[in-house]
Design a protein around this motif. Sequence first.
Motif, mmCIF file in Angstrom:
data_model
loop_
_atom_site.group_PDB
_atom_site.id
_atom_site.type_symbol
_atom_site.label_atom_id
_atom_site.label_comp_id
_atom_site.label_asym_id
_atom_site.label_seq_id
_atom_site.Cartn_x
_atom_site.Cartn_y
_atom_site.Cartn_z
ATOM 1 N N PHE A 1 69.169 100.001 62.535
ATOM 2 C CA PHE A 1 69.432 100.529 61.199
ATOM 3 C C PHE A 1 68.089 100.927 60.599
ATOM 4 O O PHE A 1 67.054 100.765 61.235
ATOM 5 C CB PHE A 1 70.160 99.485 60.338
ATOM 6 C CG PHE A 1 69.507 98.130 60.354
ATOM 7 C CD1 PHE A 1 68.488 97.814 59.468
ATOM 8 C CD2 PHE A 1 69.908 97.163 61.267
ATOM 9 C CE1 PHE A 1 67.877 96.569 59.492
ATOM 10 C CE2 PHE A 1 69.302 95.913 61.303
ATOM 11 C CZ PHE A 1 68.279 95.617 60.408
ATOM 12 N N ASP A 2 68.086 101.441 59.376
ATOM 13 C CA ASP A 2 66.830 101.843 58.753
ATOM 14 C C ASP A 2 65.840 100.691 58.751
ATOM 15 O O ASP A 2 66.196 99.555 58.417
ATOM 16 C CB ASP A 2 67.062 102.302 57.307
ATOM 17 C CG ASP A 2 67.834 103.611 57.230
ATOM 18 O OD1 ASP A 2 67.864 104.344 58.240
ATOM 19 O OD2 ASP A 2 68.399 103.893 56.165
ATOM 20 N N ALA A 3 64.609 100.989 59.103
ATOM 21 C CA ALA A 3 63.567 99.963 59.145
ATOM 22 C C ALA A 3 63.287 99.451 57.730
ATOM 23 O O ALA A 3 63.295 100.227 56.775
ATOM 24 C CB ALA A 3 62.304 100.534 59.761
ATOM 25 N N PRO A 4 63.042 98.146 57.572
ATOM 26 C CA PRO A 4 62.774 97.585 56.246
ATOM 27 C C PRO A 4 61.389 97.983 55.744
ATOM 28 O O PRO A 4 60.478 98.241 56.530
ATOM 29 C CB PRO A 4 62.846 96.076 56.483
ATOM 30 C CG PRO A 4 62.458 95.907 57.918
ATOM 31 C CD PRO A 4 63.006 97.125 58.617
ATOM 32 N N ASP A 5 61.258 98.017 54.418
ATOM 33 C CA ASP A 5 59.952 98.246 53.802
ATOM 34 C C ASP A 5 59.133 96.969 53.756
ATOM 35 O O ASP A 5 57.906 97.002 53.793
ATOM 36 C CB ASP A 5 60.126 98.775 52.364
ATOM 37 C CG ASP A 5 60.845 100.110 52.327
ATOM 38 O OD1 ASP A 5 60.443 101.019 53.080
ATOM 39 O OD2 ASP A 5 61.805 100.242 51.551
ATOM 40 N N ILE A 6 59.829 95.836 53.628
ATOM 41 C CA ILE A 6 59.189 94.528 53.515
ATOM 42 C C ILE A 6 59.912 93.563 54.452
ATOM 43 O O ILE A 6 61.139 93.577 54.542
ATOM 44 C CB ILE A 6 59.290 93.976 52.072
ATOM 45 C CG1 ILE A 6 58.608 94.917 51.087
ATOM 46 C CG2 ILE A 6 58.723 92.566 51.976
ATOM 47 C CD1 ILE A 6 58.889 94.594 49.629
ATOM 48 N N THR A 7 59.145 92.718 55.112
ATOM 49 C CA THR A 7 59.712 91.658 55.934
ATOM 50 C C THR A 7 59.056 90.347 55.526
ATOM 51 O O THR A 7 57.845 90.302 55.320
ATOM 52 C CB THR A 7 59.456 91.907 57.431
ATOM 53 O OG1 THR A 7 60.011 93.169 57.785
ATOM 54 C CG2 THR A 7 60.088 90.834 58.293
ATOM 55 N N ALA A 8 59.859 89.302 55.396
ATOM 56 C CA ALA A 8 59.314 87.983 55.072
ATOM 57 C C ALA A 8 59.931 86.947 55.996
ATOM 58 O O ALA A 8 61.123 87.020 56.313
ATOM 59 C CB ALA A 8 59.590 87.620 53.619
ATOM 60 N N LEU A 9 59.112 86.013 56.421
ATOM 61 C CA LEU A 9 59.574 84.882 57.201
ATOM 62 C C LEU A 9 59.600 83.683 56.260
ATOM 63 O O LEU A 9 58.567 83.306 55.694
ATOM 64 C CB LEU A 9 58.641 84.608 58.386
ATOM 65 C CG LEU A 9 59.035 83.449 59.288
ATOM 66 C CD1 LEU A 9 60.366 83.731 59.974
ATOM 67 C CD2 LEU A 9 57.944 83.196 60.325
ATOM 68 N N LEU A 10 60.785 83.128 56.050
ATOM 69 C CA LEU A 10 60.961 81.996 55.157
ATOM 70 C C LEU A 10 61.150 80.730 55.968
ATOM 71 O O LEU A 10 61.632 80.783 57.101
ATOM 72 C CB LEU A 10 62.192 82.221 54.266
ATOM 73 C CG LEU A 10 62.297 83.574 53.570
ATOM 74 C CD1 LEU A 10 63.617 83.672 52.809
ATOM 75 C CD2 LEU A 10 61.114 83.807 52.653
ATOM 76 N N GLU A 11 60.776 79.591 55.394
ATOM 77 C CA GLU A 11 61.010 78.294 56.031
ATOM 78 C C GLU A 11 61.763 77.401 55.063
ATOM 79 O O GLU A 11 61.461 77.380 53.862
ATOM 80 C CB GLU A 11 59.691 77.609 56.391
ATOM 81 C CG GLU A 11 58.968 78.231 57.538
ATOM 82 C CD GLU A 11 57.706 77.465 57.913
ATOM 83 O OE1 GLU A 11 57.221 77.694 59.022
ATOM 84 O OE2 GLU A 11 57.201 76.654 57.099
ATOM 85 N N PHE A 12 62.739 76.683 55.593
ATOM 86 C CA PHE A 12 63.510 75.707 54.831
ATOM 87 C C PHE A 12 63.602 74.433 55.662
ATOM 88 O O PHE A 12 63.524 74.483 56.894
ATOM 89 C CB PHE A 12 64.934 76.222 54.568
ATOM 90 C CG PHE A 12 65.009 77.347 53.590
ATOM 91 C CD1 PHE A 12 65.109 77.103 52.230
ATOM 92 C CD2 PHE A 12 64.979 78.662 54.028
ATOM 93 C CE1 PHE A 12 65.189 78.141 51.320
ATOM 94 C CE2 PHE A 12 65.059 79.716 53.134
ATOM 95 C CZ PHE A 12 65.163 79.451 51.766
ATOM 96 N N PRO A 13 63.817 73.288 55.009
ATOM 97 C CA PRO A 13 63.935 72.049 55.783
ATOM 98 C C PRO A 13 65.170 72.012 56.676
ATOM 99 O O PRO A 13 65.139 71.399 57.743
ATOM 100 C CB PRO A 13 63.978 70.942 54.724
ATOM 101 C CG PRO A 13 64.117 71.610 53.411
ATOM 102 C CD PRO A 13 63.821 73.066 53.582
ATOM 103 N N THR A 14 66.261 72.661 56.245
ATOM 104 C CA THR A 14 67.514 72.662 57.011
ATOM 105 C C THR A 14 68.276 73.960 56.734
ATOM 106 O O THR A 14 67.981 74.664 55.761
ATOM 107 C CB THR A 14 68.437 71.489 56.598
ATOM 108 O OG1 THR A 14 68.799 71.670 55.223
ATOM 109 C CG2 THR A 14 67.775 70.132 56.806
ATOM 110 N N VAL A 15 69.260 74.229 57.554
ATOM 111 C CA VAL A 15 70.148 75.369 57.304
ATOM 112 C C VAL A 15 70.880 75.158 55.983
ATOM 113 O O VAL A 15 71.073 76.096 55.201
ATOM 114 C CB VAL A 15 71.159 75.551 58.465
ATOM 115 C CG1 VAL A 15 72.205 76.599 58.127
ATOM 116 C CG2 VAL A 15 70.430 75.915 59.748
ATOM 117 N N GLU A 16 71.253 73.918 55.710
ATOM 118 C CA GLU A 16 71.954 73.606 54.462
ATOM 119 C C GLU A 16 71.086 73.914 53.246
ATOM 120 O O GLU A 16 71.589 74.400 52.223
ATOM 121 C CB GLU A 16 72.409 72.144 54.452
ATOM 122 C CG GLU A 16 73.479 71.816 55.474
ATOM 123 C CD GLU A 16 72.950 71.635 56.905
ATOM 124 O OE1 GLU A 16 73.778 71.688 57.832
ATOM 125 O OE2 GLU A 16 71.724 71.479 57.101
#
Length: 95
Positions: A49-64
């Motif tokens: 699909f169209d390439a994103p303008d911004i990409t971010a990698l997020l971290e969380f302690p759990t999926v919940e």
Amino acid sequence: MTVKAIALITVTDKETLGKYREVAGEALAKHGGRVAAADPAPAVLEAAFDAPDITALLEFPTVEAATAWRKDPALEPIHALRNTGGKSTIVVLPS
């Protein structure tokens, strides 16, 4: 154990997305999340699909925790800034 989430954003309104960026970190932190890395001009190797303008990698302690961040009614005005300022796809990558 932490889980990662990738956020792909296509900017449609720079001013509104700028307002989102000002409050996004605090909103993530409310659920134990943080931005691990971000790129305002990502190198796209392949895109269905169209390439994103911004990409971010997020971290969380759990999926919940990631799910709670996205579904938190108190954060809806902040999510609305992101969705008004751009089109986003956010995908959790469980460990």
